[in-house]
Scaffold this motif. Structure first.
Motif, PDB file in Angstrom:
ATOM      1  N   ASN A  46       0.720  -1.055   0.131  1.00  0.00           N
ATOM      2  CA  ASN A  46      -0.103  -0.584  -0.420  1.00  0.00           C
ATOM      3  C   ASN A  46       0.423   0.975   0.224  1.00  0.00           C
ATOM      4  N   VAL A  47       0.678   2.622  -0.224  1.00  0.00           N
ATOM      5  CA  VAL A  47       0.916   3.607  -0.584  1.00  0.00           C
ATOM      6  C   VAL A  47       0.165   4.849  -1.019  1.00  0.00           C
ATOM      7  N   TRP A  48       0.033   5.279   0.229  1.00  0.00           N
ATOM      8  CA  TRP A  48      -0.810   6.114   0.521  1.00  0.00           C
ATOM      9  C   TRP A  48       0.316   7.579   0.782  1.00  0.00           C
ATOM     10  N   GLY A  49      -0.779   8.435   0.825  1.00  0.00           N
ATOM     11  CA  GLY A  49      -0.104  10.156   1.122  1.00  0.00           C
ATOM     12  C   GLY A  49       0.045  10.994  -0.282  1.00  0.00           C
ATOM     13  N   ASP A  50       1.557  12.055  -0.233  1.00  0.00           N
ATOM     14  CA  ASP A  50       2.289  12.535  -0.621  1.00  0.00           C
ATOM     15  C   ASP A  50       2.391  12.111  -1.996  1.00  0.00           C
ATOM     16  N   VAL A  51       2.267  11.294  -2.583  1.00  0.00           N
ATOM     17  CA  VAL A  51       3.035  11.019  -3.720  1.00  0.00           C
ATOM     18  C   VAL A  51       1.817  11.071  -5.007  1.00  0.00           C
ATOM     19  N   GLY A  52       2.268  10.713  -6.547  1.00  0.00           N
ATOM     20  CA  GLY A  52       1.816  11.440  -7.802  1.00  0.00           C
ATOM     21  C   GLY A  52       0.137  10.179  -7.745  1.00  0.00           C
ATOM     22  N   SER A  53       0.107   9.043  -6.729  1.00  0.00           N
ATOM     23  CA  SER A  53      -0.883   8.561  -7.388  1.00  0.00           C
ATOM     24  C   SER A  53      -0.555   6.995  -6.112  1.00  0.00           C
ATOM     25  N   SER A  54      -1.486   6.828  -5.430  1.00  0.00           N
ATOM     26  CA  SER A  54      -1.556   6.550  -4.181  1.00  0.00           C
ATOM     27  C   SER A  54      -2.263   5.131  -4.528  1.00  0.00           C
ATOM     28  N   GLY A  55      -2.596   4.321  -4.081  1.00  0.00           N
ATOM     29  CA  GLY A  55      -2.527   3.000  -3.603  1.00  0.00           C
ATOM     30  C   GLY A  55      -1.933   1.671  -3.401  1.00  0.00           C
ATOM     31  N   ARG A  56      -3.364   0.280  -3.860  1.00  0.00           N
ATOM     32  CA  ARG A  56      -2.131  -0.227  -3.726  1.00  0.00           C
ATOM     33  C   ARG A  56      -1.194  -1.395  -4.793  1.00  0.00           C
ATOM     34  N   TYR A  57      -0.453  -1.556  -4.547  1.00  0.00           N
ATOM     35  CA  TYR A  57       1.140  -1.605  -5.068  1.00  0.00           C
ATOM     36  C   TYR A  57       1.005  -3.652  -5.452  1.00  0.00           C
ATOM     37  N   ILE A  58       1.035  -3.809  -6.707  1.00  0.00           N
ATOM     38  CA  ILE A  58       1.297  -5.576  -7.079  1.00  0.00           C
ATOM     39  C   ILE A  58       2.647  -5.101  -7.833  1.00  0.00           C
ATOM     40  N   VAL A  59       4.247  -5.435  -6.988  1.00  0.00           N
ATOM     41  CA  VAL A  59       5.250  -4.753  -6.754  1.00  0.00           C
ATOM     42  C   VAL A  59       6.220  -7.010  -7.294  1.00  0.00           C
TER      43      VAL A  59
ATOM     44  N   ASP B 113       2.720  -4.637   2.985  1.00  0.00           N
ATOM     45  CA  ASP B 113       3.425  -3.042   4.459  1.00  0.00           C
ATOM     46  C   ASP B 113       2.835  -2.012   3.716  1.00  0.00           C
ATOM     47  N   ILE B 114       2.698  -1.289   4.730  1.00  0.00           N
ATOM     48  CA  ILE B 114       2.139  -0.236   4.480  1.00  0.00           C
ATOM     49  C   ILE B 114       3.179   1.952   4.220  1.00  0.00           C
ATOM     50  N   VAL B 115       3.475   1.732   2.754  1.00  0.00           N
ATOM     51  CA  VAL B 115       4.630   2.920   2.676  1.00  0.00           C
ATOM     52  C   VAL B 115       3.552   4.063   2.550  1.00  0.00           C
ATOM     53  N   SER B 116       3.271   4.750   4.140  1.00  0.00           N
ATOM     54  CA  SER B 116       3.055   6.411   3.967  1.00  0.00           C
ATOM     55  C   SER B 116       4.464   7.386   3.646  1.00  0.00           C
ATOM     56  N   VAL B 117       3.465   8.544   2.808  1.00  0.00           N
ATOM     57  CA  VAL B 117       4.592   9.796   2.512  1.00  0.00           C
ATOM     58  C   VAL B 117       3.881  10.797   2.441  1.00  0.00           C
ATOM     59  N   GLN B 118       4.892  12.183   3.356  1.00  0.00           N
ATOM     60  CA  GLN B 118       4.425  12.947   3.634  1.00  0.00           C
ATOM     61  C   GLN B 118       5.833  13.836   3.576  1.00  0.00           C
ATOM     62  N   VAL B 119       4.866  14.729   2.564  1.00  0.00           N
ATOM     63  CA  VAL B 119       6.293  16.192   1.703  1.00  0.00           C
ATOM     64  C   VAL B 119       5.815  17.480   3.225  1.00  0.00           C
ATOM     65  N   ARG B 120       6.771  17.669   3.883  1.00  0.00           N
ATOM     66  CA  ARG B 120       6.294  19.079   4.574  1.00  0.00           C
ATOM     67  C   ARG B 120       7.563  19.886   4.196  1.00  0.00           C
ATOM     68  N   ARG B 121       7.645  21.275   5.186  1.00  0.00           N
ATOM     69  CA  ARG B 121       8.132  22.373   4.926  1.00  0.00           C
ATOM     70  C   ARG B 121       8.121  23.262   5.580  1.00  0.00           C
ATOM     71  N   LYS B 122       8.648  24.540   5.927  1.00  0.00           N
ATOM     72  CA  LYS B 122       8.833  25.270   7.160  1.00  0.00           C
ATOM     73  C   LYS B 122       7.825  25.942   6.159  1.00  0.00           C
ATOM     74  N   PRO B 123       7.009  26.737   7.349  1.00  0.00           N
ATOM     75  CA  PRO B 123       6.432  28.235   7.103  1.00  0.00           C
ATOM     76  C   PRO B 123       7.096  29.184   6.818  1.00  0.00           C
ATOM     77  N   SER B 124       6.383  29.264   5.410  1.00  0.00           N
ATOM     78  CA  SER B 124       7.378  31.183   4.897  1.00  0.00           C
ATOM     79  C   SER B 124       6.245  32.217   5.559  1.00  0.00           C
ATOM     80  N   PHE B 125       6.970  33.458   5.452  1.00  0.00           N
ATOM     81  CA  PHE B 125       6.789  34.210   5.567  1.00  0.00           C
ATOM     82  C   PHE B 125       4.662  34.840   5.707  1.00  0.00           C
ATOM     83  N   THR B 126       4.519  34.521   3.884  1.00  0.00           N
ATOM     84  CA  THR B 126       3.323  34.839   3.936  1.00  0.00           C
ATOM     85  C   THR B 126       2.684  33.556   4.698  1.00  0.00           C
TER      86      THR B 126
END
Length: 176
Positions: free
Chosen positions: A50-63, A136-149
């Protein structure tokens, strides 16, 4: 005469009811298969991950068996752009988190591995050495520091509400 009408009506009515149900069942079955992505060749030993989170195409992959995390992220079209109204993102302040979880023998979900790194840094070597297992469950998270805006976007509405409330109260006091 009435019996003939009933005998003709019942089969037609049954067909009318059954046809939409069959079409609906087919749509549900097709929709459920949309997020199963087969990468492994037919007949090849494979794992379902399983691929979850901030990826281009999440879902259940048969690899293919023995696939590592960077390969899986490539199959899922890599990291996604950050959501929001920004068009230009400062990737130097971006941090990637990849978490791998799996069930243990007591059927409890446990975190097996966690990889954190900045976008411009090289991927950790352990990511290439980590072999994924079935379910397996692979969770991806993309984080960034907050900017002034980002800060302005949070503070400005609050200041606006306080100022409007203050002016409204002052205006009501002045009218009495």
């Amino acid at each position: 005469m009435r019996r003939k009408i009933i005998y003709l009506f019942v089969p037609v009515f049954a067909l009318l009811i059954q046809w939409p149900m069959g079409a609906m069942a087919q749509q549900v079955a097709e929709g459920m298969g949309d997020r199963y992505i087969r990468v492994a060749e037919i007949g090849e030993l494979a794992d379902s991950v399983n691929v979850w989170g901030d990826v281009g195409s999440s879902g259940r992959y048969i690899v293919p068996e023995g696939t590592n995390i960077p390969e899986l992220l490539s199959f899922s079209f890599g990291y996604t752009q950050l959501r929001g109204n920004e068009s230009n993102i400062d990737w130097s302040k971006t941090q990637i988190e990849v978490k791998v979880s799996r069930y243990n023998k007591q059927r409890k979900l446990v975190e097996v591995a966690m990889f954190r790194y900045r976008y411009h840094d090289p991927e950790p070597v352990r990511m290439f050495e980590f072999d994924l297992q079935n379910n397996d469950i692979v969770s991806v998270q993309v984080r960034r520091k907050p900017s002034f805006t980002d800060y302005v976007g949070v503070v400005a509405p609050v200041v606006g509400v306080i100022a409007t409330s203050f002016l409204l109260i002052e205006n009501l006091r002045g009218n009495n």
